[in-house]
Motif scaffolding. Structure first.
Motif, PDB file in Angstrom:
ATOM      1  N   GLY A  12       0.851  -1.192   0.000  1.00  0.00           N
ATOM      2  CA  GLY A  12       0.000   0.000   0.000  1.00  0.00           C
ATOM      3  C   GLY A  12       0.888   1.244   0.000  1.00  0.00           C
ATOM      4  O   GLY A  12       2.072   1.171  -0.362  1.00  0.00           O
ATOM      5  N   LEU A  33       6.206  -8.402  -0.184  1.00  0.00           N
ATOM      6  CA  LEU A  33       5.250  -9.508  -0.209  1.00  0.00           C
ATOM      7  C   LEU A  33       3.843  -8.944  -0.068  1.00  0.00           C
ATOM      8  O   LEU A  33       3.539  -8.250   0.908  1.00  0.00           O
ATOM      9  CB  LEU A  33       5.543 -10.480   0.934  1.00  0.00           C
ATOM     10  N   TRP A  43      -6.594   1.451  -1.464  1.00  0.00           N
ATOM     11  CA  TRP A  43      -7.133   2.006  -2.716  1.00  0.00           C
ATOM     12  C   TRP A  43      -7.359   0.951  -3.777  1.00  0.00           C
ATOM     13  O   TRP A  43      -7.872   1.215  -4.851  1.00  0.00           O
ATOM     14  CB  TRP A  43      -6.248   3.166  -3.187  1.00  0.00           C
ATOM     15  N   ARG A  44      -6.954  -0.276  -3.477  1.00  0.00           N
ATOM     16  CA  ARG A  44      -7.311  -1.432  -4.304  1.00  0.00           C
ATOM     17  C   ARG A  44      -8.593  -2.058  -3.759  1.00  0.00           C
ATOM     18  O   ARG A  44      -9.481  -2.442  -4.504  1.00  0.00           O
ATOM     19  CB  ARG A  44      -6.154  -2.444  -4.243  1.00  0.00           C
ATOM     20  N   ALA A  52     -13.337   8.087  -2.054  1.00  0.00           N
ATOM     21  CA  ALA A  52     -12.347   9.133  -2.336  1.00  0.00           C
ATOM     22  C   ALA A  52     -11.598   9.422  -1.047  1.00  0.00           C
ATOM     23  O   ALA A  52     -12.029   8.998   0.030  1.00  0.00           O
ATOM     24  CB  ALA A  52     -13.045  10.400  -2.823  1.00  0.00           C
ATOM     25  N   LEU A 381       3.023   2.854  10.085  1.00  0.00           N
ATOM     26  CA  LEU A 381       1.686   3.101  10.656  1.00  0.00           C
ATOM     27  C   LEU A 381       1.403   2.127  11.800  1.00  0.00           C
ATOM     28  O   LEU A 381       0.317   1.568  11.899  1.00  0.00           O
ATOM     29  CB  LEU A 381       0.587   3.016   9.601  1.00  0.00           C
ATOM     30  N   ASN A 390      -4.960  15.007   9.763  1.00  0.00           N
ATOM     31  CA  ASN A 390      -4.103  15.281   8.604  1.00  0.00           C
ATOM     32  C   ASN A 390      -3.808  13.983   7.859  1.00  0.00           C
ATOM     33  O   ASN A 390      -4.275  12.911   8.250  1.00  0.00           O
ATOM     34  CB  ASN A 390      -2.805  15.955   9.078  1.00  0.00           C
TER      35      ASN A 390
HETATM   36  C1  LIG Z   1     -11.965   4.318   2.418  1.00  0.00           C
HETATM   37  C2  LIG Z   1     -10.756   4.882   3.063  1.00  0.00           C
HETATM   38  C3  LIG Z   1     -10.401   6.203   2.850  1.00  0.00           C
HETATM   39  C4  LIG Z   1      -9.273   6.733   3.459  1.00  0.00           C
HETATM   40  N1  LIG Z   1      -8.966   8.047   3.242  1.00  0.00           N
HETATM   41  C5  LIG Z   1      -7.885   8.571   3.854  1.00  0.00           C
HETATM   42  C6  LIG Z   1      -7.548   9.962   3.679  1.00  0.00           C
HETATM   43  O1  LIG Z   1      -8.231  10.706   2.993  1.00  0.00           O
HETATM   44  N2  LIG Z   1      -6.467  10.441   4.326  1.00  0.00           N
HETATM   45  C7  LIG Z   1      -5.683   9.642   5.127  1.00  0.00           C
HETATM   46  O2  LIG Z   1      -4.717  10.130   5.679  1.00  0.00           O
HETATM   47  N3  LIG Z   1      -5.969   8.326   5.282  1.00  0.00           N
HETATM   48  C8  LIG Z   1      -7.036   7.788   4.682  1.00  0.00           C
HETATM   49  N4  LIG Z   1      -7.336   6.466   4.873  1.00  0.00           N
HETATM   50  C9  LIG Z   1      -6.425   5.606   5.644  1.00  0.00           C
HETATM   51  C10 LIG Z   1      -5.576   4.746   4.683  1.00  0.00           C
HETATM   52  O3  LIG Z   1      -5.720   3.423   5.060  1.00  0.00           O
HETATM   53  C11 LIG Z   1      -4.143   5.188   4.701  1.00  0.00           C
HETATM   54  O4  LIG Z   1      -4.108   6.522   4.270  1.00  0.00           O
HETATM   55  C12 LIG Z   1      -3.186   4.409   3.787  1.00  0.00           C
HETATM   56  O5  LIG Z   1      -3.778   4.051   2.571  1.00  0.00           O
HETATM   57  C13 LIG Z   1      -2.638   3.203   4.496  1.00  0.00           C
HETATM   58  O6  LIG Z   1      -1.640   2.628   3.712  1.00  0.00           O
HETATM   59  P1  LIG Z   1      -0.890   1.319   4.194  1.00  0.00           P
HETATM   60  O7  LIG Z   1       0.071   0.963   3.129  1.00  0.00           O
HETATM   61  O8  LIG Z   1      -0.374   1.515   5.565  1.00  0.00           O
HETATM   62  O9  LIG Z   1      -2.027   0.214   4.355  1.00  0.00           O
HETATM   63  P2  LIG Z   1      -2.964  -0.464   3.270  1.00  0.00           P
HETATM   64  O10 LIG Z   1      -3.310   0.475   2.206  1.00  0.00           O
HETATM   65  O11 LIG Z   1      -4.062  -1.111   4.029  1.00  0.00           O
HETATM   66  O12 LIG Z   1      -2.053  -1.596   2.622  1.00  0.00           O
HETATM   67  C14 LIG Z   1      -1.671  -2.740   3.326  1.00  0.00           C
HETATM   68  C15 LIG Z   1      -1.325  -3.845   2.344  1.00  0.00           C
HETATM   69  O13 LIG Z   1      -0.788  -4.945   3.066  1.00  0.00           O
HETATM   70  C16 LIG Z   1      -1.301  -6.143   2.531  1.00  0.00           C
HETATM   71  N5  LIG Z   1      -1.205  -7.151   3.595  1.00  0.00           N
HETATM   72  C17 LIG Z   1      -1.828  -7.137   4.798  1.00  0.00           C
HETATM   73  N6  LIG Z   1      -1.503  -8.221   5.523  1.00  0.00           N
HETATM   74  C18 LIG Z   1      -0.634  -8.933   4.760  1.00  0.00           C
HETATM   75  C19 LIG Z   1       0.062 -10.156   4.960  1.00  0.00           C
HETATM   76  N7  LIG Z   1      -0.031 -10.859   6.088  1.00  0.00           N
HETATM   77  N8  LIG Z   1       0.867 -10.605   3.972  1.00  0.00           N
HETATM   78  C20 LIG Z   1       1.008  -9.913   2.804  1.00  0.00           C
HETATM   79  N9  LIG Z   1       0.367  -8.733   2.567  1.00  0.00           N
HETATM   80  C21 LIG Z   1      -0.439  -8.258   3.530  1.00  0.00           C
HETATM   81  C22 LIG Z   1      -2.706  -5.800   2.141  1.00  0.00           C
HETATM   82  O14 LIG Z   1      -3.225  -6.682   1.170  1.00  0.00           O
HETATM   83  C23 LIG Z   1      -2.541  -4.380   1.598  1.00  0.00           C
HETATM   84  O15 LIG Z   1      -2.293  -4.359   0.224  1.00  0.00           O
HETATM   85  C24 LIG Z   1      -8.473   5.919   4.286  1.00  0.00           C
HETATM   86  C25 LIG Z   1      -8.832   4.601   4.527  1.00  0.00           C
HETATM   87  C26 LIG Z   1      -9.969   4.083   3.930  1.00  0.00           C
HETATM   88  C27 LIG Z   1     -10.330   2.657   4.213  1.00  0.00           C
END
Ligand SMILES: Cc1cc2nc3c(=O)[nH]c(=O)nc-3n(C[C@H](O)[C@H](O)[C@H](O)COP(=O)(O)OP(=O)(O)OC[C@H]3O[C@@H](n4cnc5c(N)ncnc54)[C@H](O)[C@@H]3O)c2cc1C
Length: 484
Positions: A12, A33, A43-44, A52, A381, A390
């Protein structure tokens, strides 16, 4: 191929950001991985109508990859997903990603000073370091309501939207009124025969200053420094909101007045208005940014049911007062298992200690990134680094920088691993929770996903983002045991 030096879990915003910075710093022996079949995480997965960001896109993006071409102030899901894919491709990260690779467990081998990372289906990798980017809002949460499995109609969670479901003319029950529901309710209300929204607690809602950027505006944003200047402007506006969040809840009053005015201007019916007025301080739960949620609730074919859900039957949802509402479709807008996602990780550290055991009283880490007894394991995170005011991408970038600093410390000192000292972690968390106690998330008079099952705030950073940025610039070697 030999063992990778570093494993990143998750593709992500966090995992991709980490991979890009590794690549830029000349590290090429890493693998990302990803259990899904594409990158993008949030966003997937969230493809519901109206999805949005609710932080302006010029800020909700990487600082090193500004995009003057955002179509709107708050870009839709597909565009953010495309942006992330573009970044991964441009920075040469794609060949490092392995899809369909779910990390099932990890164990630290103290003799080899390597992690043993086991994948679902049997593969094993043995990297020196692991960076977790598994996301906090990732595992869908369903309400614990009797009869949920008895329902005979179509039912799905907003983060697993069933695009094959025909909603036209149907009786739709939406359970939950959080950030996702506020985005999809206005989109599906015009299609529905009848839409019933089940609200347990009303959210505070502020107007969304959204608009499309004209072609001329986008051209202007391509001028040197223009997109950067806009980003700074947005950052300053968003960060000023931190005053109320991080200094004292009484400073939230101005925000509350704005939200009340928004409600009054959009909802004329006094009874509906009353049902939509929260009884807790604004900011205690995530504030909803929307200009079309309230108007959707005032439609003829939409009703709001307060008090939550008592039971689900084969063809209906029963509200708290016992009234039955017939439904063809149930959509759960009930958010995510936030702290559990980390807690449920099957990770074994030094001395055979399970992370779950180490965190039995609640998840905690040093700066949200490292946790004692688990050398060279870094969380992006992680605990207490989410934000209410923010873009979390700011936090992710600070953390990625910090991880890079840790790796530099290792190569400078010729150590193999680092483990945060328990006293450093304890002191950090003592101060953090003392700061959080009087603040709006803890003292605002609501229950929310910011708090764990014991009512302890394990998700939020209680300060300004620039403070976190400053604290993650350099690693203090004294905070770590260096293992050779
Ligand atoms: C609908 C929505 C809108 C949002 N809008 C905002 C916004 O406007 N502003 C903001 O600041 N935040 C927002 N957020 C929070 C958002 O989650 C974060 O901004 C950011 O996308 C998090 O990124 P990440 O890479 O930490 O986690 P994620 O995007 O959740 O990615 C984690 C990845 O890890 C993979 N994964 C998990 N466990 C495993 C495993 N055991 N083995 C292999 N792969 C694994 C998952 O498949 C996923 O692809 C929003 C969240 C949601 C749900």
């Amino acid at each position: 191929m030999g063992e990778p030096g570093i494993v990143i879990v998750g593709a992500g915003f966090a995992g991709i950001g980490m991979a890009i910075k590794l690549k830029q710093a000349g590290y090429h022996d890493f693998v990302v991985l990803e259990k899904g079949d594409d990158l993008g995480g949030t966003w997937r997965d969230n493809t519901y109508p109206g999805c949005a960001c609710d932080v302006p896109s010029h800020l909700y993006s990487y600082s090193f990859e500004l995009n003057p071409d955002w179509s709107r102030m708050f870009a839709p899901q597909e565009e953010i997903w495309e942006y992330l894919r573009g970044c991964a491709s441009r920075y040469g990260v794609l060949p490092h990603i392995r899809y369909g690779a779910r990390v099932a467990s990890m164990e630290y081998d103290e003799r080899a000073l390597r992690w043993r990372v086991e994948l679902d289906g049997g593969g094993v990798l043995k990297p020196r370091a692991v960076v977790s980017g598994i996301g906090a809002l990732h595992v869908p949460s369903y309400p614990d309501v009797p009869g949920r499995d008895a329902f005979r109609g179509t039912a799905f969670h907003s983060a697993r939207w069933d695009h094959s479901a025909d909603l036209a003319g149907k009786r739709i029950a939406v359970i939950g009124t959080g950030a996702s529901a506020a985005q999809f309710v206005p989109r599906i209300a015009p299609l529905a025969g009848h839409l019933t929204v089940f609200q347990r607690t009303p959210p505070w809602v502020q107007a969304k200053p959204d608009f499309a950027f004209s072609p001329a505006a986008r051209r202007a944003l391509r001028l040197p420094g223009a997109a950067r200047a806009l980003r700074w402007l947005i950052y300053a506006a968003m960060e000023s909101r931190a005053l109320g969040f991080t200094v004292h809840p009484s400073l939230m009053k101005a925000h509350e007045r704005m939200a009340r005015r928004h409600l009054e201007s959009q909802v004329a019916d006094p009874e509906l208005r009353r049902a939509l007025t929260p009884d807790y301080t604004i900011g205690c739960k995530r504030v909803i940014i929307s200009s079309d949620y309230y108007p959707a609730l005032t439609r003829e074919n939409v009703s709001l049911v307060t008090g939550g859900v008592k039971e689900i039957r084969q063809r209906s949802v029963v509200d708290a007062s016992g009234t039955e509402h017939e439904a063809d479709v149930i959509i759960y807008g009930t958010g995510f298992k936030v702290t559990e996602a980390l807690q449920e990780l099957d990770i074994v550290g030094r001395g055979g200690v399970k992370l779950r055991e180490a965190w039995r009283d609640g998840i905690e880490a040093y700066l949200g990134v490292t946790t004692t007894g688990f050398p060279n394991l870094f969380f992006l995170l992680g605990p207490n680094t989410g934000l209410g005011h923010n873009s979390v991408v700011l936090m992710i970038e600070s953390q990625v920088h910090y991880v890079m600093e840790c790796l530099r410390l290792l190569s400078r000192t010729r150590a193999t691993a680092l483990d945060v000292r328990p006293e450093a972690q304890r002191e950090f968390n003592r101060k953090l929770h003392a700061r959080l106690d009087p603040l709006v998330w803890n003292a605002g008079g609501c229950s929310s996903w910011y708090l764990d099952e014991h009512g302890v705030n394990r998700t939020i950073w209680p300060g300004f983002t620039f403070e976190y940025w400053a604290r993650t610039r350099k690693v203090k070697p004294g905070d770590y045991e260096l293992i050779r």
